[in-house]
Design a protein around this motif. Structure first.
Motif, PDB file in Angstrom:
ATOM      1  N   SER A  75       0.861  -1.172   0.000  1.00  0.00           N
ATOM      2  CA  SER A  75       0.000   0.000   0.000  1.00  0.00           C
ATOM      3  C   SER A  75       0.902   1.228   0.000  1.00  0.00           C
ATOM      4  O   SER A  75       1.987   1.185   0.586  1.00  0.00           O
ATOM      5  N   PRO A  76       0.497   2.295  -0.675  1.00  0.00           N
ATOM      6  CA  PRO A  76      -0.740   2.504  -1.440  1.00  0.00           C
ATOM      7  C   PRO A  76      -0.612   1.964  -2.862  1.00  0.00           C
ATOM      8  O   PRO A  76       0.483   1.677  -3.334  1.00  0.00           O
ATOM      9  N   GLU A  83      -5.658  -2.530   1.797  1.00  0.00           N
ATOM     10  CA  GLU A  83      -5.372  -3.547   2.813  1.00  0.00           C
ATOM     11  C   GLU A  83      -4.083  -4.278   2.433  1.00  0.00           C
ATOM     12  O   GLU A  83      -3.812  -4.514   1.256  1.00  0.00           O
ATOM     13  N   VAL A  84      -3.311  -4.638   3.435  1.00  0.00           N
ATOM     14  CA  VAL A  84      -2.063  -5.368   3.220  1.00  0.00           C
ATOM     15  C   VAL A  84      -2.090  -6.613   4.088  1.00  0.00           C
ATOM     16  O   VAL A  84      -2.536  -6.583   5.225  1.00  0.00           O
ATOM     17  N   GLY A  85      -1.641  -7.714   3.536  1.00  0.00           N
ATOM     18  CA  GLY A  85      -1.575  -8.968   4.265  1.00  0.00           C
ATOM     19  C   GLY A  85      -1.660 -10.118   3.295  1.00  0.00           C
ATOM     20  O   GLY A  85      -1.831  -9.925   2.085  1.00  0.00           O
ATOM     21  N   SER A  89      -4.190  -8.838  -2.602  1.00  0.00           N
ATOM     22  CA  SER A  89      -3.261  -8.570  -3.690  1.00  0.00           C
ATOM     23  C   SER A  89      -3.989  -7.752  -4.747  1.00  0.00           C
ATOM     24  O   SER A  89      -5.216  -7.726  -4.815  1.00  0.00           O
ATOM     25  N   TYR A  90      -3.194  -7.097  -5.591  1.00  0.00           N
ATOM     26  CA  TYR A  90      -3.723  -6.105  -6.513  1.00  0.00           C
ATOM     27  C   TYR A  90      -3.086  -6.270  -7.888  1.00  0.00           C
ATOM     28  O   TYR A  90      -1.880  -6.484  -7.994  1.00  0.00           O
ATOM     29  N   LEU A  91      -3.919  -6.173  -8.917  1.00  0.00           N
ATOM     30  CA  LEU A  91      -3.453  -6.233 -10.299  1.00  0.00           C
ATOM     31  C   LEU A  91      -3.338  -4.799 -10.800  1.00  0.00           C
ATOM     32  O   LEU A  91      -4.311  -4.047 -10.773  1.00  0.00           O
ATOM     33  N   ILE A  92      -2.140  -4.437 -11.250  1.00  0.00           N
ATOM     34  CA  ILE A  92      -1.878  -3.091 -11.737  1.00  0.00           C
ATOM     35  C   ILE A  92      -1.598  -3.179 -13.236  1.00  0.00           C
ATOM     36  O   ILE A  92      -0.688  -3.892 -13.658  1.00  0.00           O
ATOM     37  N   CYS A 101      -6.051   0.023 -11.544  1.00  0.00           N
ATOM     38  CA  CYS A 101      -5.798  -0.892 -10.437  1.00  0.00           C
ATOM     39  C   CYS A 101      -7.034  -1.716 -10.125  1.00  0.00           C
ATOM     40  O   CYS A 101      -8.153  -1.189 -10.119  1.00  0.00           O
ATOM     41  N   TYR A 102      -6.814  -3.002  -9.868  1.00  0.00           N
ATOM     42  CA  TYR A 102      -7.882  -3.924  -9.493  1.00  0.00           C
ATOM     43  C   TYR A 102      -7.497  -4.639  -8.212  1.00  0.00           C
ATOM     44  O   TYR A 102      -6.329  -4.979  -8.025  1.00  0.00           O
ATOM     45  N   GLU A 103      -8.469  -4.885  -7.386  1.00  0.00           N
ATOM     46  CA  GLU A 103      -8.264  -5.794  -6.265  1.00  0.00           C
ATOM     47  C   GLU A 103      -8.509  -7.196  -6.800  1.00  0.00           C
ATOM     48  O   GLU A 103      -9.502  -7.440  -7.489  1.00  0.00           O
TER      49      GLU A 103
END
Length: 129
Positions: A75-76, A83-85, A89-92, A101-103
């Motif tokens: 993050s960010p 959220e981090v953990g 995860s996030y697709l950029i 950006c996608y979650e």
């Protein structure tokens, strides 16, 4: 001496968590590679390559979009605190015009579900065999 032991324990715990999260991101990078078909639109497809490029094709098999992609766990992202953990995860996606950006809600061998930052709902995809 007790404080030093506590500090070492916390430091080692953080190091282990960082390594674990990095490993998850690397596994997802490999898992996303391949061809994905959007739910309800079987003539379109997205192809994620090992080299980090996403190519999108329309119903006539013509490329209509190409972006570099990465999967992130920090993050960010795209100006949002996220959220981090190990569960997040996030697709950029990045091309010459924009960054999107996608979650990642679900990513497994057969199914991919994404949610665009700032929007509700989800986009669902099935792996093409």
């Amino acid at each position: 001496m007790k404080r030093i032991g506590q500090f070492v324990f916390v430091a080692l715990s953080l190091l282990a968590l960082t390594s674990f999260i990095s490993n998850i991101s690397q596994q997802e990078d490999g898992l996303i590679v391949g061809t994905w078909i959007p739910e309800g639109s079987p003539t379109h497809r997205m192809v994620f390559s090992k080299s980090g490029v996403l190519t999108e094709y329309n119903e006539n098999n013509v490329v209509y979009s190409s972006s570099n992609f990465k999967i992130a766990t920090t993050s960010p992202q795209c100006g949002f605190e996220v959220e981090v953990g190990p569960l997040f995860s996030y697709l950029i996606l990045e091309n010459e015009n924009e960054i999107i950006c996608y979650e990642i809600l679900t990513l497994n061998a057969e199914y991919l579900a994404l949610r665009t930052f700032g929007h509700g709902g989800q986009n669902r995809y099935y792996r093409q065999n």
